[in-house]
Design a protein around this motif. Structure first.
Motif, PDB file in Angstrom:
ATOM      1  N   ASP A 161       0.795  -1.227   0.000  1.00 60.39           N
ATOM      2  CA  ASP A 161       0.000   0.000   0.000  1.00 60.39           C
ATOM      3  C   ASP A 161       0.829   1.279   0.000  1.00 60.39           C
ATOM      4  OD1 ASP A 161      -2.714  -0.343  -0.295  1.00 60.39           O
ATOM      5  OD2 ASP A 161      -3.047  -0.856   1.807  1.00 60.39           O
ATOM      6  N   SER A 162       2.095   1.194   0.336  1.00 65.99           N
ATOM      7  CA  SER A 162       2.892   2.411   0.318  1.00 65.99           C
ATOM      8  C   SER A 162       2.932   3.008  -1.082  1.00 65.99           C
ATOM      9  CB  SER A 162       4.310   2.124   0.817  1.00 65.99           C
ATOM     10  OG  SER A 162       4.951   1.151   0.013  1.00 65.99           O
ATOM     11  N   MET A 163       2.806   2.166  -2.116  1.00 63.52           N
ATOM     12  CA  MET A 163       2.780   2.669  -3.486  1.00 63.52           C
ATOM     13  C   MET A 163       1.432   3.309  -3.810  1.00 63.52           C
ATOM     14  SD  MET A 163       4.976  -0.169  -5.604  1.00 63.52           S
ATOM     15  CE  MET A 163       4.108  -1.605  -4.973  1.00 63.52           C
ATOM     16  N   GLN A 164       0.325   2.714  -3.322  1.00 64.13           N
ATOM     17  CA  GLN A 164      -0.978   3.333  -3.527  1.00 64.13           C
ATOM     18  C   GLN A 164      -1.023   4.704  -2.856  1.00 64.13           C
ATOM     19  OE1 GLN A 164      -5.792   2.567  -2.928  1.00 64.13           O
ATOM     20  NE2 GLN A 164      -4.363   1.118  -2.055  1.00 64.13           N
ATOM     21  N   ALA A 165      -0.408   4.816  -1.689  1.00 63.75           N
ATOM     22  CA  ALA A 165      -0.396   6.086  -0.976  1.00 63.75           C
ATOM     23  C   ALA A 165       0.303   7.170  -1.783  1.00 63.75           C
ATOM     24  CB  ALA A 165       0.297   5.908   0.378  1.00 63.75           C
ATOM     25  N   ASP A 387       7.015 -10.520  -1.392  1.00 57.46           N
ATOM     26  CA  ASP A 387       6.266  -9.551  -2.184  1.00 57.46           C
ATOM     27  C   ASP A 387       6.428  -9.832  -3.666  1.00 57.46           C
ATOM     28  OD1 ASP A 387       5.283  -8.181  -0.016  1.00 57.46           O
ATOM     29  OD2 ASP A 387       6.847  -6.652  -0.015  1.00 57.46           O
ATOM     30  N   GLY A 388       5.326  -9.673  -4.398  1.00 60.90           N
ATOM     31  CA  GLY A 388       5.397  -9.852  -5.841  1.00 60.90           C
ATOM     32  C   GLY A 388       4.201  -9.260  -6.555  1.00 60.90           C
ATOM     33  N   GLY A 389       3.671  -8.144  -6.050  1.00 61.80           N
ATOM     34  CA  GLY A 389       2.426  -7.603  -6.577  1.00 61.80           C
ATOM     35  C   GLY A 389       2.607  -6.575  -7.673  1.00 61.80           C
ATOM     36  N   SER A 390       1.479  -6.228  -8.313  1.00 61.77           N
ATOM     37  CA  SER A 390       1.424  -5.216  -9.362  1.00 61.77           C
ATOM     38  C   SER A 390       1.797  -3.854  -8.806  1.00 61.77           C
ATOM     39  CB  SER A 390       0.010  -5.156  -9.944  1.00 61.77           C
ATOM     40  OG  SER A 390      -0.170  -3.991 -10.731  1.00 61.77           O
ATOM     41  N   VAL A 391       2.271  -2.952  -9.679  1.00 61.21           N
ATOM     42  CA  VAL A 391       2.577  -1.590  -9.244  1.00 61.21           C
ATOM     43  C   VAL A 391       1.784  -0.564 -10.057  1.00 61.21           C
ATOM     44  CG1 VAL A 391       4.865  -2.127  -8.374  1.00 61.21           C
ATOM     45  CG2 VAL A 391       4.600  -1.499 -10.779  1.00 61.21           C
ATOM     46  N   THR A 392       0.764  -0.998 -10.769  1.00 59.86           N
ATOM     47  CA  THR A 392      -0.062  -0.089 -11.554  1.00 59.86           C
ATOM     48  C   THR A 392      -1.384   0.126 -10.850  1.00 59.86           C
ATOM     49  OG1 THR A 392       0.957  -0.870 -13.608  1.00 59.86           O
ATOM     50  CG2 THR A 392      -1.134   0.298 -13.810  1.00 59.86           C
ATOM     51  N   TYR A 393      -1.827   1.394 -10.830  1.00 59.68           N
ATOM     52  CA  TYR A 393      -3.045   1.754 -10.099  1.00 59.68           C
ATOM     53  C   TYR A 393      -4.027   2.474 -11.012  1.00 59.68           C
ATOM     54  CZ  TYR A 393      -0.664   0.408  -5.870  1.00 59.68           C
ATOM     55  OH  TYR A 393      -0.012  -0.330  -4.925  1.00 59.68           O
ATOM     56  N   GLU A 394      -5.302   2.248 -10.723  1.00 62.08           N
ATOM     57  CA  GLU A 394      -6.373   2.889 -11.459  1.00 62.08           C
ATOM     58  C   GLU A 394      -6.893   4.085 -10.662  1.00 62.08           C
ATOM     59  OE1 GLU A 394     -10.131   1.193 -13.905  1.00 62.08           O
ATOM     60  OE2 GLU A 394     -10.110   0.675 -11.782  1.00 62.08           O
ATOM     61  N   TYR A 395      -7.036   5.208 -11.332  1.00 64.38           N
ATOM     62  CA  TYR A 395      -7.667   6.405 -10.774  1.00 64.38           C
ATOM     63  C   TYR A 395      -9.104   6.385 -11.289  1.00 64.38           C
ATOM     64  CZ  TYR A 395      -8.548  11.510 -10.387  1.00 64.38           C
ATOM     65  OH  TYR A 395      -9.077  12.749 -10.117  1.00 64.38           O
ATOM     66  N   PHE A 396     -10.074   6.325 -10.365  1.00 63.41           N
ATOM     67  CA  PHE A 396     -11.457   6.109 -10.785  1.00 63.41           C
ATOM     68  C   PHE A 396     -12.408   7.069 -10.093  1.00 63.41           C
ATOM     69  CE2 PHE A 396     -10.958   3.439  -7.003  1.00 63.41           C
ATOM     70  CZ  PHE A 396     -12.143   3.634  -6.309  1.00 63.41           C
ATOM     71  N   THR A 397     -13.643   7.082 -10.580  1.00 67.43           N
ATOM     72  CA  THR A 397     -14.710   7.846  -9.956  1.00 67.43           C
ATOM     73  C   THR A 397     -16.014   7.072 -10.100  1.00 67.43           C
ATOM     74  OG1 THR A 397     -15.718  10.054  -9.803  1.00 67.43           O
ATOM     75  CG2 THR A 397     -15.313   9.189 -12.017  1.00 67.43           C
ATOM     76  N   THR A 410       1.448   4.683 -12.623  1.00 61.05           N
ATOM     77  CA  THR A 410       2.486   3.931 -11.932  1.00 61.05           C
ATOM     78  C   THR A 410       3.314   4.904 -11.105  1.00 61.05           C
ATOM     79  OG1 THR A 410       2.632   2.302 -13.708  1.00 61.05           O
ATOM     80  CG2 THR A 410       4.513   2.450 -12.227  1.00 61.05           C
ATOM     81  N   PRO A 411       3.627   4.589  -9.848  1.00 62.50           N
ATOM     82  CA  PRO A 411       4.454   5.503  -9.051  1.00 62.50           C
ATOM     83  C   PRO A 411       5.744   5.819  -9.752  1.00 62.50           C
ATOM     84  CG  PRO A 411       3.568   3.750  -7.678  1.00 62.50           C
ATOM     85  CD  PRO A 411       3.245   3.385  -9.089  1.00 62.50           C
ATOM     86  N   GLU A 412       6.156   7.096  -9.700  1.00 63.37           N
ATOM     87  CA  GLU A 412       7.375   7.519 -10.365  1.00 63.37           C
ATOM     88  C   GLU A 412       8.570   6.735  -9.850  1.00 63.37           C
ATOM     89  OE1 GLU A 412       7.858  11.695  -9.958  1.00 63.37           O
ATOM     90  OE2 GLU A 412       5.928  12.189 -10.896  1.00 63.37           O
ATOM     91  N   GLY A 413       9.381   6.268 -10.808  1.00 63.55           N
ATOM     92  CA  GLY A 413      10.585   5.549 -10.440  1.00 63.55           C
ATOM     93  C   GLY A 413      10.382   4.057 -10.216  1.00 63.55           C
ATOM     94  N   VAL A 414       9.118   3.573 -10.413  1.00 60.19           N
ATOM     95  CA  VAL A 414       8.827   2.146 -10.237  1.00 60.19           C
ATOM     96  C   VAL A 414       8.508   1.557 -11.591  1.00 60.19           C
ATOM     97  CG1 VAL A 414       7.384   0.438  -9.134  1.00 60.19           C
ATOM     98  CG2 VAL A 414       7.978   2.527  -7.911  1.00 60.19           C
ATOM     99  N   ALA A 415       9.248   0.547 -12.020  1.00 58.54           N
ATOM    100  CA  ALA A 415       9.015  -0.075 -13.337  1.00 58.54           C
ATOM    101  C   ALA A 415       7.766  -0.930 -13.293  1.00 58.54           C
ATOM    102  CB  ALA A 415      10.227  -0.915 -13.731  1.00 58.54           C
TER     103      ALA A 415
END
Length: 416
Positions: A161-165, A387-397, A410-415
């Motif tokens: 979750d630190s990446m979602q934050a 750990d082995g999870g995705s690093v891509t997040y959806e911005y939704f409404t 994707t968080p900056e600096g994370v492939a």
């Protein structure tokens, strides 16, 4: 050659599947010639999933995702037997600890689950780690999971979750011009960690971090405290069951000019359907499938269930797939042996296996050949922390009763 057979439901939520035929020349053996051939044994894994409680809406989709490898194998030419049984976590740590004992006592060496971070943390520490049973969570996102003293028995295909934050904090500033923010979060590790990580990442002033108890009769006081200094952003971390009541009370008694930014636990159609308001000021972030095997998984899911796979369903498939590949490589239903293969089957550089190719992967792994699983939810490459999870997040409404995707980030600096 013989046609595939399904033995169907054998007890509770237990499923056994037998698929296909013996290929010419295939020995179906582990590198150790003393191991049983793949066709001569049954691969076992269980599930501890939220079929009731705060994450009940995720329960059936997660179970469907965890069972989809069995459906895939039924349609293959590989002769393999798989035994899968699910118990209800009830989205509660005590229930998960009690109910997982059924799977441990029955000899299941590996488990997909649990879902909620607080539930997984208690279940693993109190039950599965002492029993030397491997777990792979499809939805536990707390950073605490990555520093758990788990002796290597705990894995997850969900992201930290630190990446979602980071993503949520960036969106608060770049899309909503926020200079001030307050957080309102469900009590427990999931909410506390995500609130803290958002606050640390936010490029502005954090006015308040306020916790609340899921299932409360009233949310008046925590809402009043969080909104007392008129923040530009209210970052809300909750599950859908409480989220409906909390947002209903917010719109009835507390709504101001703030934007509400919600976490992945509220990416649920129960929110717009259960809250009598337009939700026009509500946006959210949630992990989204971004792995190389996403299309193959989506095709499998749609053929079996129709529609788009819900949140964390691909993670559940990936969790089950890696447990099965590790079991095949181990050559036995043994938690310690499966643990020893989890990293290898996702990082070895061997034959690449993606959703839809699981039969090939099991055959190779059982024969002692290196395989590298490439996931649907993301590049599942387990590290020493599990750990082995995705690093891509959806911005939704929300629009009407629908969840609408705005974009993926994707968080900056994370492939990716």
């Amino acid at each position: 050659m013989r046609r595939r057979e399904s033995l169907g439901v054998i007890a509770g939520s237990a499923v056994t599947a037998i698929a296909g035929c013996l290929g010419d020349g295939f020995l179906g053996r582990n590198a150790d010639d003393d191991q049983l051939a793949l066709a001569d044994r049954t691969l076992q894994y269980g599930g501890v999933l939220p079929l009731s409680g705060g994450l009940e809406a995720f329960g059936d989709p997660l179970r469907n995702g965890a069972m989809l490898p069995i459906v895939e194998l039924e349609g293959s030419d590989l002769d393999v037997s798989v035994d899968f049984e699910v118990v209800d976590s009830e989205t509660a740590p005590t229930a998960a600890v009690n109910n997982v004992a059924e799977l441990i006592d029955a000899g299941y060496p590996a488990i997909v689950g649990a879902a909620a971070s607080d539930v997984t943390l208690q279940m693993t520490q109190q039950a599965t780690i002492p029993a030397e049973v491997v777990t792979c969570s499809p939805a536990s996102t707390s950073p605490t999971m990555g520093i758990l003293n788990d002796r290597g028995f705990s894995f997850r295909t969900a992201p930290d979750d630190s990446m979602q934050a980071v993503i949520a904090a960036q969106i608060a500033v770049s899309e909503h011009d926020a200079e001030t923010a307050a957080t309102l979060y469900t009590a427990g590790d999931y909410g506390r960690q995500l609130s803290g990580a958002f606050s640390a990442s936010f490029d502005g002033t954090i006015q308040h971090q306020v916790s609340f108890t899921e299932g409360s009769d009233s949310y008046t006081e925590p809402l009043r405290e969080a909104l007392s200094d008129d923040p530009d952003i209210l970052f809300l971390v909750s599950y859908a069951e409480s989220g409906v009541d909390l947002l209903a009370e917010y719109y009835e008694n507390h709504q101001g000019t703030e934007t509400v930014l919600v976490s992945d636990g509220l990416q649920d159609e129960a929110i717009p359907r259960g809250v009598d308001a337009s939700l026009s000021n509500v946006y959210g972030t949630a992990p989204v499938s971004s792995g190389p095997g996403r299309d193959g998984f989506t095709s499998l899911y749609q053929d079996e269930h129709g529609g788009e796979p819900p949140l964390f369903t691909a993670n559940a498939y990936d969790a089950a797939a890696t447990l099965l590949l590790s079991n095949a490589a181990a050559g036995a239903n043994d938690g310690t042996a499966i643990r020893s293969n989890m990293i290898d089957v996702t990082t070895s550089g061997g034959t690449e296996i993606m959703p839809g190719e699981l039969a090939t992967g099991l055959e190779l792994a059982a024969d002692g050949e290196p395989v590298q699983y490439r996931g649907a939810s993301g590049e599942v490459a387990f590290d020493e922390s599990g750990d082995g999870g995705s690093v891509t997040y959806e911005y939704f409404t929300f629009e009407g009763e629908e969840i609408v995707s705005i974009e993926e980030r994707t968080p900056e600096g994370v492939a990716q």
